[in-house]
Write an enzyme that holds these catalytic residues in place. Sequence first.
Site, PDB file in Angstrom:
ATOM      1  N   THR A  55     -16.742  17.951 -75.683  1.00 18.74           N
ATOM      2  CA  THR A  55     -18.496  18.593 -76.215  1.00 18.74           C
ATOM      3  C   THR A  55     -18.495  17.786 -77.636  1.00 18.74           C
ATOM      4  O   THR A  55     -17.561  16.797 -77.712  1.00 18.74           O
ATOM      5  CB  THR A  55     -19.246  19.479 -76.337  1.00 18.74           C
ATOM      6  OG1 THR A  55     -17.384  20.418 -76.717  1.00 18.74           O
ATOM      7  CG2 THR A  55     -19.485  20.971 -75.176  1.00 18.74           C
ATOM      8  N   ILE A  56     -19.205  16.753 -78.105  1.00 21.40           N
ATOM      9  CA  ILE A  56     -19.819  16.689 -79.478  1.00 21.40           C
ATOM     10  C   ILE A  56     -19.412  17.790 -79.717  1.00 21.40           C
ATOM     11  O   ILE A  56     -20.818  18.889 -79.593  1.00 21.40           O
ATOM     12  CB  ILE A  56     -19.947  16.165 -80.058  1.00 21.40           C
ATOM     13  CG1 ILE A  56     -20.757  15.350 -81.346  1.00 21.40           C
ATOM     14  CG2 ILE A  56     -21.786  16.463 -79.845  1.00 21.40           C
ATOM     15  CD1 ILE A  56     -20.880  14.260 -81.540  1.00 21.40           C
ATOM     16  N   SER A  57     -18.693  18.518 -81.354  1.00 19.97           N
ATOM     17  CA  SER A  57     -18.856  19.967 -81.563  1.00 19.97           C
ATOM     18  C   SER A  57     -20.122  20.199 -82.506  1.00 19.97           C
ATOM     19  O   SER A  57     -20.587  19.265 -82.761  1.00 19.97           O
ATOM     20  CB  SER A  57     -17.745  19.981 -82.591  1.00 19.97           C
ATOM     21  OG  SER A  57     -16.500  19.757 -82.115  1.00 19.97           O
ATOM     22  N   HIS A  72     -18.725  20.301 -87.391  1.00 17.11           N
ATOM     23  CA  HIS A  72     -17.669  18.940 -88.138  1.00 17.11           C
ATOM     24  C   HIS A  72     -17.795  19.280 -90.429  1.00 17.11           C
ATOM     25  O   HIS A  72     -16.988  18.517 -90.541  1.00 17.11           O
ATOM     26  CB  HIS A  72     -19.295  18.009 -87.932  1.00 17.11           C
ATOM     27  CG  HIS A  72     -18.514  17.770 -86.311  1.00 17.11           C
ATOM     28  ND1 HIS A  72     -19.755  16.696 -85.803  1.00 17.11           N
ATOM     29  CD2 HIS A  72     -17.238  17.254 -85.859  1.00 17.11           C
ATOM     30  CE1 HIS A  72     -19.296  16.803 -84.705  1.00 17.11           C
ATOM     31  NE2 HIS A  72     -17.801  17.039 -84.606  1.00 17.11           N
ATOM     32  N   SER A  90     -17.064  11.490 -79.081  1.00 15.15           N
ATOM     33  CA  SER A  90     -18.134  10.437 -79.737  1.00 15.15           C
ATOM     34  C   SER A  90     -17.761   9.620 -80.416  1.00 15.15           C
ATOM     35  O   SER A  90     -18.222   8.606 -80.385  1.00 15.15           O
ATOM     36  CB  SER A  90     -18.987  11.555 -79.075  1.00 15.15           C
ATOM     37  OG  SER A  90     -18.952  12.328 -80.577  1.00 15.15           O
ATOM     38  N   ASP A 137      -2.220  10.624 -74.579  1.00 19.36           N
ATOM     39  CA  ASP A 137      -2.424  11.907 -75.230  1.00 19.36           C
ATOM     40  C   ASP A 137      -2.484  11.865 -76.567  1.00 19.36           C
ATOM     41  O   ASP A 137      -1.523  11.976 -77.732  1.00 19.36           O
ATOM     42  CB  ASP A 137      -1.411  12.844 -74.623  1.00 19.36           C
ATOM     43  CG  ASP A 137      -1.097  13.486 -74.498  1.00 19.36           C
ATOM     44  OD1 ASP A 137      -1.708  13.975 -75.243  1.00 19.36           O
ATOM     45  OD2 ASP A 137      -0.101  14.039 -73.873  1.00 19.36           O
ATOM     46  N   GLY A 138      -3.586  12.834 -77.094  1.00 18.28           N
ATOM     47  CA  GLY A 138      -3.582  13.155 -78.713  1.00 18.28           C
ATOM     48  C   GLY A 138      -2.320  13.499 -79.027  1.00 18.28           C
ATOM     49  O   GLY A 138      -2.570  13.466 -80.190  1.00 18.28           O
TER      50      GLY A 138
END
Length: 229
Positions: free
Chosen positions: A64-66, A71, A95, A150-151
């Site tokens: 999802t976009i938060s 934000h 995104s 991998d963040g």
Amino acid sequence: MAWRSHGETNLEMLDNLRKNELIKSDRVYEVVDRSFAMRKVDRAHFAPYSPYRDAPQSIGHGVTISAPHMHANAAQALEQHLQPGMSALDVGSGSGYLLAVFAHMVQPEGKVVGIEYIPELVEKSKDNLRKDPTHAEMLKDGRIMVIGGDGSLGWPDGAPYDAIHVGAAAPRMPAHLIDQLRPGTGKMFIPIGQDEQAIWEVTKDADGTVHKTKMYDVRYVPLHMQPEN
């Protein structure tokens, strides 16, 4: 009051976030109303459906976009670490929305790096950024970078970072990200947990001392992390 912060336009959404005190800090207030960082980023370029609704939105691949208020919370929490010339890492950049917001905040001469585990979203976020000529130029000249990986491991090549934002919930505190915070100015905004999740703020003193503060409960999609040895 997040549900009252919807808007019919990007500007109306941001004004409602401010009216509902979801943007409180003086500098974030200025960012929205004078430096125009958030106003310069049209959420419609990044959220495919009802972009100005103050709620998370699917962008595919189980991600999802938060919601806009999250934000705003992140920008507010990290504002002092997103000053002109500073560097930021966005983990789970999805995104690409916050990459654009942060990039405006650290200009001139600042740099923002996004790392995303899902290859399709790496390319999609670049496409989203290219919808705006200013962001396209930032992407072209390297002020914004988007890489796959991998963040939870961060991106050591760009470290140290003044600000690290994590856009998905880690099951545990990622040591690699703490290592990549800049001593003296580094701060991380990260959701931690599985069944129960909370935002944590992590700072690093000049001598390397790390401080971790639990802030408030949230619900995020999970962050991909390598298993512990």
